[in-house]
Write a protein that holds these residues in place. Structure first.
Motif, mmCIF file in Angstrom:
data_model
loop_
_atom_site.group_PDB
_atom_site.id
_atom_site.type_symbol
_atom_site.label_atom_id
_atom_site.label_comp_id
_atom_site.label_asym_id
_atom_site.label_seq_id
_atom_site.Cartn_x
_atom_site.Cartn_y
_atom_site.Cartn_z
ATOM 1 N N VAL A 296 29.104 37.841 48.646
ATOM 2 C CA VAL A 296 29.559 39.079 48.011
ATOM 3 C C VAL A 296 30.701 38.771 47.051
ATOM 4 O O VAL A 296 31.738 38.226 47.449
ATOM 5 N N ALA A 297 30.513 39.136 45.784
ATOM 6 C CA ALA A 297 31.523 38.860 44.763
ATOM 7 C C ALA A 297 32.620 39.912 44.729
ATOM 8 O O ALA A 297 33.746 39.634 44.310
ATOM 9 N N GLY A 298 32.302 41.142 45.129
ATOM 10 C CA GLY A 298 33.304 42.207 45.081
ATOM 11 C C GLY A 298 32.785 43.440 45.787
ATOM 12 O O GLY A 298 31.582 43.612 46.001
ATOM 13 N N LEU A 299 33.722 44.316 46.139
ATOM 14 C CA LEU A 299 33.389 45.477 46.959
ATOM 15 C C LEU A 299 34.215 46.673 46.524
ATOM 16 O O LEU A 299 35.431 46.574 46.334
ATOM 17 N N VAL A 300 33.546 47.808 46.345
ATOM 18 C CA VAL A 300 34.210 49.082 46.076
ATOM 19 C C VAL A 300 33.811 50.038 47.191
ATOM 20 O O VAL A 300 32.621 50.238 47.439
ATOM 21 N N VAL A 301 34.800 50.610 47.872
ATOM 22 C CA VAL A 301 34.505 51.533 48.969
ATOM 23 C C VAL A 301 35.186 52.869 48.692
ATOM 24 O O VAL A 301 36.367 52.927 48.351
ATOM 25 N N LEU A 302 34.414 53.941 48.834
ATOM 26 C CA LEU A 302 34.891 55.298 48.600
ATOM 27 C C LEU A 302 34.914 56.038 49.931
ATOM 28 O O LEU A 302 33.881 56.175 50.583
ATOM 29 N N ALA A 303 36.079 56.469 50.356
ATOM 30 C CA ALA A 303 36.235 57.206 51.615
ATOM 31 C C ALA A 303 35.549 56.493 52.782
ATOM 32 O O ALA A 303 34.759 57.095 53.509
ATOM 33 N N PRO A 304 35.820 55.204 52.978
ATOM 34 C CA PRO A 304 35.150 54.460 54.048
ATOM 35 C C PRO A 304 35.731 54.813 55.411
ATOM 36 O O PRO A 304 36.817 55.388 55.527
ATOM 37 N N HIS A 305 34.994 54.432 56.450
ATOM 38 C CA HIS A 305 35.476 54.574 57.823
ATOM 39 C C HIS A 305 35.660 53.179 58.424
ATOM 40 O O HIS A 305 34.729 52.369 58.389
ATOM 41 N N ILE A 306 36.843 52.911 58.971
ATOM 42 C CA ILE A 306 37.036 51.668 59.719
ATOM 43 C C ILE A 306 37.285 51.966 61.191
ATOM 44 O O ILE A 306 37.331 51.048 62.010
ATOM 45 N N ALA B 134 38.050 38.886 57.673
ATOM 46 C CA ALA B 134 37.046 37.913 57.217
ATOM 47 C C ALA B 134 36.580 38.176 55.793
ATOM 48 O O ALA B 134 35.897 37.345 55.197
ATOM 49 N N ILE B 135 36.939 39.322 55.226
ATOM 50 C CA ILE B 135 36.537 39.651 53.859
ATOM 51 C C ILE B 135 37.386 38.848 52.878
ATOM 52 O O ILE B 135 38.613 38.887 52.934
ATOM 53 N N THR B 136 36.744 38.126 51.985
ATOM 54 C CA THR B 136 37.476 37.285 51.029
ATOM 55 C C THR B 136 37.364 37.768 49.589
ATOM 56 O O THR B 136 38.121 37.318 48.737
ATOM 57 N N CYS B 137 36.424 38.669 49.313
ATOM 58 C CA CYS B 137 36.214 39.114 47.928
ATOM 59 C C CYS B 137 37.228 40.194 47.549
ATOM 60 O O CYS B 137 37.878 40.788 48.413
ATOM 61 N N PRO B 138 37.371 40.481 46.248
ATOM 62 C CA PRO B 138 38.217 41.602 45.826
ATOM 63 C C PRO B 138 37.667 42.914 46.379
ATOM 64 O O PRO B 138 36.449 43.124 46.415
ATOM 65 N N VAL B 139 38.568 43.802 46.797
ATOM 66 C CA VAL B 139 38.171 45.094 47.358
ATOM 67 C C VAL B 139 38.951 46.203 46.659
ATOM 68 O O VAL B 139 40.182 46.119 46.522
ATOM 69 N N LEU B 140 38.247 47.224 46.230
ATOM 70 C CA LEU B 140 38.868 48.448 45.729
ATOM 71 C C LEU B 140 38.535 49.553 46.720
ATOM 72 O O LEU B 140 37.367 49.850 46.964
ATOM 73 N N ALA B 141 39.563 50.142 47.320
ATOM 74 C CA ALA B 141 39.378 51.202 48.310
ATOM 75 C C ALA B 141 39.945 52.504 47.755
ATOM 76 O O ALA B 141 41.136 52.576 47.433
ATOM 77 N N VAL B 142 39.090 53.524 47.637
ATOM 78 C CA VAL B 142 39.467 54.793 47.022
ATOM 79 C C VAL B 142 39.262 55.916 48.033
ATOM 80 O O VAL B 142 38.221 55.981 48.698
ATOM 81 N N VAL C 109 41.942 53.698 54.398
ATOM 82 C CA VAL C 109 42.045 52.744 53.283
ATOM 83 C C VAL C 109 43.268 51.839 53.418
ATOM 84 O O VAL C 109 43.209 50.655 53.077
ATOM 85 N N PHE C 110 44.368 52.375 53.936
ATOM 86 C CA PHE C 110 45.540 51.522 54.116
ATOM 87 C C PHE C 110 45.313 50.516 55.245
ATOM 88 O O PHE C 110 45.886 49.424 55.242
ATOM 89 N N GLY C 111 44.453 50.869 56.192
ATOM 90 C CA GLY C 111 44.096 49.916 57.232
ATOM 91 C C GLY C 111 43.304 48.743 56.682
ATOM 92 O O GLY C 111 43.455 47.606 57.137
ATOM 93 N N ILE C 112 42.468 49.011 55.683
ATOM 94 C CA ILE C 112 41.738 47.918 55.035
ATOM 95 C C ILE C 112 42.715 46.977 54.338
ATOM 96 O O ILE C 112 42.638 45.753 54.467
ATOM 97 N N ALA C 113 43.656 47.555 53.603
ATOM 98 C CA ALA C 113 44.623 46.741 52.863
ATOM 99 C C ALA C 113 45.509 45.915 53.792
ATOM 100 O O ALA C 113 45.893 44.792 53.458
ATOM 101 N N VAL D 79 44.334 49.715 46.703
ATOM 102 C CA VAL D 79 44.127 51.063 47.229
ATOM 103 C C VAL D 79 44.475 52.085 46.154
ATOM 104 O O VAL D 79 45.517 51.983 45.494
ATOM 105 N N GLU D 80 43.591 53.056 45.975
ATOM 106 C CA GLU D 80 43.835 54.155 45.048
ATOM 107 C C GLU D 80 43.610 55.473 45.790
ATOM 108 O O GLU D 80 42.545 55.680 46.377
#
Length: 274
Positions: free
Chosen positions: A135-145, A205-213, A226-230, A238-239
């Protein structure tokens, strides 16, 4: 905008053949980046409307949109088979890889980006953690962790809406079996067994760039998602969108298009350096 009509692709999953509805967006070179769209808990190819085509045209990338088993025009979920608490993990590590293989998509041969909304965001995070080199990159919108009280409360309200409003009729426009789609999602999210679900330990374990919105007014989760992901994956940007609910791609489409274009443009010029 250039998009093919929805097609069906057969994969073997859960001990049986499953047809997966999918749609290609042909707005970029076949050896360039591919953006795969992962829909929300009640989503489908058609429920994305024109957002995937608009974003891919903006990026100059190819896109792939698909409906998970049980959604859209993909093989419906048998009503006597309930989803299990690991349903998101199974989608991320079983269904998505099987679909990519069937369609000849190899993240080692071309940059593979994922964009997921809500449950789809969770699937994207799990997949990026499990297959980090793919995976080269990841964009997540309102994700659940993790599962929060606000999530359970809103999903319980959705149950009442399905029983007492025209929600079933509206979902029937997008799913060949709206009952299977709705009750599979609703029942598992409201089950006691799912209350302790969390993917927080996977995220480092995620190494690719992540944008969490996430929207400031998201009715399905707090900003801790989203702050938990960061916190676990420090490369995450995070946006938080003010005056925005659970669907940034619908509530603030233009802002999101600009944001994703900037984020991906800064990180995909040289795939070898991602």
């Amino acid at each position: 905008m250039t998009a093919t009509g929805p097609q069906l692709c057969s994969i073997a999953w859960a001990g049986r053949p499953v047809e997966i509805e999918h749609q290609w967006i042909e707005t970029g070179p076949s050896d360039g980046p591919l953006l795969v769209f992962l829909h929300e808990g009640l989503g489908s190819v058609s429920m994305w409307r024109d957002f995937p085509a608009r974003l891919c045209e903006r990026l100059g990338w190819q896109g792939l949109v698909y409906s998970r088993p049980g959604y859209g025009q993909s093989t419906p979920r048998p009503l006597d088979q309930s989803l299990t608490p690991d349903f998101l993990e199974r989608q991320a590590v079983e269904v998505l890889p099987a679909l990519l293989l069937a369609l000849g998509v190899d993240g080692h041969q071309r940059p593979l980006w994922l964009l997921g909304h809500s449950d789809g965001g969770s699937i994207g995070l799990i997949h990026a953690a499990r297959f980090a080199d793919n995976v080269a990159g990841l964009v997540v919108l309102a994700p659940h962790i993790m599962v929060e009280d606000i999530s359970v409360t809103s999903i319980a309200r959705a149950r009442e809406a399905y029983l007492n409003t025209d929600l079933r009729e509206r979902l029937a426009r997008h799913h060949c079996d709206p009952d299977a789609a709705f009750w599979g999602w609703n029942d598992v999210w409201l089950s006691p067994a799912f209350r302790d679900w969390s993917i927080e330990t996977m995220l480092p374990a995620i190494t690719c760039p992540v944008l969490a919105v996430q929207g400031q007014d998201d009715e399905y989760g707090t900003l801790q998602q989203v702050f938990g992901i960061a916190a676990a994956a420090p490369q995450t940007a995070v946006e938080v969108f003010a005056s925005c609910g659970h669907s940034p791609h619908k509530d603030q489409t233009e802002r999101l298009l600009d944001l994703v274009a900037t984020f991906t443009g800064e990180r995909s010029t040289n795939h070898a350096n991602i």
